[in-house]
Design a protein around this motif. Sequence first.
Motif, PDB file in Angstrom:
ATOM      1  N   ARG A 342       0.830  -1.210   0.000  1.00  0.00           N
ATOM      2  CA  ARG A 342       0.000   0.000   0.000  1.00  0.00           C
ATOM      3  C   ARG A 342       0.868   1.265   0.000  1.00  0.00           C
ATOM      4  NH1 ARG A 342      -3.864   1.461   5.199  1.00  0.00           N
ATOM      5  NH2 ARG A 342      -3.909   3.730   4.896  1.00  0.00           N
ATOM      6  N   PHE A 343       2.060   1.198   0.563  1.00  0.00           N
ATOM      7  CA  PHE A 343       2.868   2.394   0.723  1.00  0.00           C
ATOM      8  C   PHE A 343       3.985   2.530  -0.330  1.00  0.00           C
ATOM      9  CE2 PHE A 343       1.385   1.117   5.010  1.00  0.00           C
ATOM     10  CZ  PHE A 343       0.494   2.166   5.217  1.00  0.00           C
ATOM     11  N   LYS A 344       3.976   1.653  -1.322  1.00  0.00           N
ATOM     12  CA  LYS A 344       4.937   1.802  -2.419  1.00  0.00           C
ATOM     13  C   LYS A 344       4.525   2.999  -3.266  1.00  0.00           C
ATOM     14  CE  LYS A 344       6.290  -3.061  -2.772  1.00  0.00           C
ATOM     15  NZ  LYS A 344       6.332  -4.261  -3.641  1.00  0.00           N
ATOM     16  N   ASN A 351       4.302   9.090 -15.816  1.00  0.00           N
ATOM     17  CA  ASN A 351       5.271   8.121 -15.289  1.00  0.00           C
ATOM     18  C   ASN A 351       6.236   8.754 -14.288  1.00  0.00           C
ATOM     19  OD1 ASN A 351       5.969   5.395 -15.188  1.00  0.00           O
ATOM     20  ND2 ASN A 351       7.704   5.666 -16.589  1.00  0.00           N
ATOM     21  N   MET A 352       5.728   9.792 -13.629  1.00  0.00           N
ATOM     22  CA  MET A 352       6.510  10.457 -12.600  1.00  0.00           C
ATOM     23  C   MET A 352       6.064   9.936 -11.218  1.00  0.00           C
ATOM     24  SD  MET A 352       8.556  12.490 -14.198  1.00  0.00           S
ATOM     25  CE  MET A 352       9.083  13.600 -12.911  1.00  0.00           C
ATOM     26  N   GLU A 353       7.053   9.737 -10.339  1.00  0.00           N
ATOM     27  CA  GLU A 353       6.746   9.205  -8.998  1.00  0.00           C
ATOM     28  C   GLU A 353       5.988  10.246  -8.185  1.00  0.00           C
ATOM     29  OE1 GLU A 353       9.519   8.220  -5.327  1.00  0.00           O
ATOM     30  OE2 GLU A 353       9.695   6.636  -6.867  1.00  0.00           O
ATOM     31  N   TRP A 387      -2.051  10.701  -2.665  1.00  0.00           N
ATOM     32  CA  TRP A 387      -0.810  10.765  -3.448  1.00  0.00           C
ATOM     33  C   TRP A 387      -0.911  11.955  -4.394  1.00  0.00           C
ATOM     34  CZ3 TRP A 387       3.104   7.309  -2.479  1.00  0.00           C
ATOM     35  CH2 TRP A 387       2.774   6.174  -1.718  1.00  0.00           C
ATOM     36  N   ILE A 388       0.160  12.747  -4.472  1.00  0.00           N
ATOM     37  CA  ILE A 388       0.123  13.948  -5.323  1.00  0.00           C
ATOM     38  C   ILE A 388       1.419  14.054  -6.135  1.00  0.00           C
ATOM     39  CG2 ILE A 388      -1.409  15.280  -3.810  1.00  0.00           C
ATOM     40  CD1 ILE A 388       1.047  16.670  -2.678  1.00  0.00           C
ATOM     41  N   GLU A 392      -1.152  15.946 -10.886  1.00  0.00           N
ATOM     42  CA  GLU A 392      -2.212  14.993 -10.562  1.00  0.00           C
ATOM     43  C   GLU A 392      -2.276  14.718  -9.058  1.00  0.00           C
ATOM     44  OE1 GLU A 392      -2.072  11.371 -12.826  1.00  0.00           O
ATOM     45  OE2 GLU A 392      -1.308  12.395 -14.622  1.00  0.00           O
ATOM     46  N   GLN A 393      -3.404  14.125  -8.688  1.00  0.00           N
ATOM     47  CA  GLN A 393      -3.562  13.631  -7.325  1.00  0.00           C
ATOM     48  C   GLN A 393      -4.441  12.374  -7.354  1.00  0.00           C
ATOM     49  OE1 GLN A 393      -5.518  17.095  -5.535  1.00  0.00           O
ATOM     50  NE2 GLN A 393      -7.404  15.894  -5.367  1.00  0.00           N
ATOM     51  N   LYS A 394      -4.147  11.443  -6.444  1.00  0.00           N
ATOM     52  CA  LYS A 394      -4.920  10.196  -6.339  1.00  0.00           C
ATOM     53  C   LYS A 394      -5.290   9.953  -4.874  1.00  0.00           C
ATOM     54  CE  LYS A 394      -2.792   7.860 -10.293  1.00  0.00           C
ATOM     55  NZ  LYS A 394      -2.064   6.652 -10.762  1.00  0.00           N
ATOM     56  N   VAL A 395      -6.526   9.523  -4.666  1.00  0.00           N
ATOM     57  CA  VAL A 395      -7.013   9.215  -3.316  1.00  0.00           C
ATOM     58  C   VAL A 395      -7.449   7.750  -3.288  1.00  0.00           C
ATOM     59  CG1 VAL A 395      -8.734   9.733  -1.549  1.00  0.00           C
ATOM     60  CG2 VAL A 395      -7.748  11.594  -2.915  1.00  0.00           C
ATOM     61  N   LEU A 396      -6.842   6.961  -2.433  1.00  0.00           N
ATOM     62  CA  LEU A 396      -7.153   5.533  -2.321  1.00  0.00           C
ATOM     63  C   LEU A 396      -7.691   5.230  -0.925  1.00  0.00           C
ATOM     64  CD1 LEU A 396      -3.948   4.030  -4.010  1.00  0.00           C
ATOM     65  CD2 LEU A 396      -6.135   4.635  -5.088  1.00  0.00           C
TER      66      LEU A 396
END
Length: 496
Positions: A342-344, A351-353, A387-388, A392-396
Motif C-alpha cells: 500500500r505504501f509503495k 510516469n513520474m513518482e 498521493w500527489i 495529478e492527485q490520487k485518493v485511495l
Amino acid sequence: MSLKKIIICLLFFLLPGTSFSYAQQHAYTIDQFPDPKATGNNYVSNPDGVLSSAAVDSLNTTIATLEGKTKIEIAVAVVSNFEENEDPYNFALNLFRKWGVGKSKANNGLLLFIATDRKQYRFITGYGLEGLLPDAALKRIGDHYFIPAFRAGNYGYGTNQALQTIASYLEQPANRKELEQLLGEDKKESYPWIPVIAINALVIGLFALTLRDIKKKTPRVTKEKAKHAVVYDKANGIGCGGLILLIIALVVILGFGTVSSWFKEHNIFNVALVLYVFLSFILLFRYLNSLSAIRKANVDDLSFNTAVQTLNQGAKWYLIGSPLILLVLIIEGNRQKKSAGRFKPLVDSQNMEMSRVDRNKNKNGTPYLSKGQQKEEKLGVNTYDIWISKNEQKVLGYPGAQYSSFDLCPECNFRTFSHQKTVPVINPTYQKEGEGKKVRICENCGYEELIKMIVLPILSTRDKDSGSSGSSDSSSSDSGSWGGGETGGGGAGGNW
C-alpha cells in the motif's frame, strides 16, 4: 361410673388429636436436626428442651473456653428421640458429617449425641482426635458421669462433668503439644520467607525494567481517542476486565485470611511461577496499551507502522516476561505484510513518482478529501491515502475499524449510512407510554430511512431494596458455621 371418669372419657374421645400430640415425641431426621451454629446457640443443639437454659449456658462456656485454649470444636446434640430406623451410631455419625464439626484438615472435632427416650449416648471423634481421645477412654468417661446422672434425670450436670473431664485431659502439657502438631502450629518458623521474598523481588524487578522500556517507547496522547485505536482499546479493556474479575473471584474464594497459608503450602518455585503468570498478563496489557497509544498518536498509517516496528524491535526480550505477546506480534506482523504494498510510491500519467501526503501533518485531508470522505475517516469507516504530483492527485481508500458498522448511503453514496437504531419521538414517562421510530440515518447527508413506528414502554422504577446484605464469615467458630472437619467414625457409646 363416677362423674370424673365420664369427663376423662369424653375428653379422650372428643380431643384425640390433641391428646396424641402431647403424648408423642417428635422423632428428628438428620435434615430436621437444628444446627446450633445456624440457630445462634453456639455449640449446643437442644430442640426438645431436655437441658435447662442454665445448663446450655454452662456447656457453651465450658466448650468455648476449651476451644480458646486447644482449638478443638465440640458439638453437643440432646434430643428426646430420632428417626426410628436409625441406630445412635449411624445417626450421630451422619450428624457429625453434615455439620462438619472440627477444623478443616486438622479434623479436630468431637460430637456428643444424647437421646433420652432411648436412654442412649454416643461420642463421635474426628480423624485428628482418635489418638488423643481413644474409644476406651470416652467409654469410661461416659459410663462414669452419664449413667448415674442421667438415671436421676440430671442431664445437664452429667454432660458438663464429662466435658470438664475431657477439657482437663486435653489441657495437659503432653496433649497440648500433640494438639499443636495436629494444627500445624509447629511449622510456623520453618517456612523460608526470605528466599521467597528474594526470588519474587527479582521477578518483579525484571518486569519493572520491561515496563519501563515499553513506557519510553509509548507516546503521550490527548484525552480524545482516535477511532483507529478501537481494536486495541477493546482487546486491552476486555483483557484487563477479565484479569480484575479473576483476581476478585480468587480473593472471594480463598479469602484474605488464607493467603498466608497458601504460601506455606507451596514451594518457592510454585509461588514465583504464580507471580510470573500474573505479571505476564500485566505486561501483555501494557504492551496492548502502548499499541493503542501509538495508534492514537498517528493518524497516518505509515507513521503508525514505523512506530510499531520501533516498539517491536525490543519485543523479543519482552517475550521472556510474557510469551503471550508473541500472539500480538504475529498478528501485527501479518497486518504489516498485507499493507506493505500500500505504501509503495505510485506514478502519475507522465510516469513520474508521486509523493504521499503525511496524514499526521494533514489530519483532515483538506483540500484533497471531500466532506463525505472526511466523515468516513472521522467515523473510522475508511482510511484514505493521498498521493500527489505536480499535475495529478490520487485518493485511495482502505477499510477502517468501523467499516462493517455502516453501509453505503443511497442518497450521497458514502459509507456513512448507520445500521438500524431507535429514535424517540415522544419520550415515555412513569405514567404514560411514549412513541419512537426505528430508522437508518446517514451521518453525512442526514438522509433518513423510516423502517417502522414503535411504542416505547412506560418507564419502570427499579427496586432499590433488591440487594440484601450478606452475612460475614467469622474466623471464630462460636458463630456462623463449623470448621468443615471430617470423621472416620471413631468414638464410643452406651446406655443407662
